[in-house]
Motif scaffolding. Structure first.
Motif: not given
Length: 234
Positions: A170-189
């Protein structure tokens, strides 16, 4: 960069780039005199990443030959998906064995050209200690991640073309954004991705965000372009 590896997603069929992909993979379509793959590799190396895994499917041999015939300041390994195209999350899971020595993995779509500061993205991710940090930008698109404007936590998904709307936080202040095709993850994922399944990161992140820390990195000031359209190469 210590304990940071990268994976370039280059296994796509490149259907949006046809006929440029009639005789080559999307990754080897040239932009400004260099294949998209070389742009991606060089940006990662400039960031300080020297271990890169590339997944391949469409014209896989061409990518392998290209890597073998060029010298890059990085250890580059190929994750072969010629038998089954696994999409992004499935592709990362298949490549899991390459990341045994990594603490974090930077994931990068091969058809992205951007000025985003990857070092800043990585430091933001590490200091925040999130499971995943997704680069996003306010831009025109039919598909949005919905995030909390204050915390940038992932809260949902919106597809204006299909009418699909999914809320996971839930959020009372949503922002709509486009994914840029770049992300960083922990190895645990890697432990949270099912084996041998064709799976995109979008539904995975939405499911994980219900219990895990999936956050975003807003980079509105950076240049960014998805090179998946033929008109960009004319």
């Amino acid at each position: 960069m210590e304990n940071i590896s990268a994976m370039i997603f280059a296994a796509g069929l490149g259907t949006r780039l046809y006929p440029l992909t009639a005789d080559r993979p999307k990754a080897l379509v040239e932009f400004q005199g260099k294949p998209l793959l070389e742009h991606a590799i060089q940006k990662l190396i400039q960031t300080g990443i020297h271990h890169i895994v590339i997944n391949v499917h469409h014209y896989a041999d061409q990518i392998s030959d290209y890597i073998q015939s060029h010298s890059f300041d990085a250890q580059i390994e190929i994750s072969d998906e010629t038998e089954q195209l696994l999409d992004t999350a499935g592709g990362l899971k298949k490549a899991a064995a390459y990341f045994n020595q990594s603490s974090h993995i930077l994931l990068y779509n091969v058809d992205i050209i951007t000025s985003v500061d990857l070092n800043d993205l990585i430091q933001n991710h590490i200091q925040s200690d999130h499971l995943a940090t997704l680069a996003v930008k306010e831009r025109l698109t039919t598909r949005h991640f919905i995030v909390d404007r204050n915390t940038l936590q992932l809260c949902g998904w919106d597809n204006t073309k299909t009418g699909e709307l999914i809320w996971v936080n839930s959020t009372s202040n949503p922002l709509f954004v486009g994914f840029s095709g770049i992300h960083v993850v922990k190895k645990e994922i890697l432990n949270l991705i099912p084996d041998q399944q064709k799976l995109s990161f979008t539904p995975l992140y939405l499911e994980l965000a219900k219990k895990q820390s999936i956050y975003t990195y807003l980079h509105n000031q950076d240049a960014w372009k998805d090179m998946g359209k033929v008109e960009y190469f004319k």
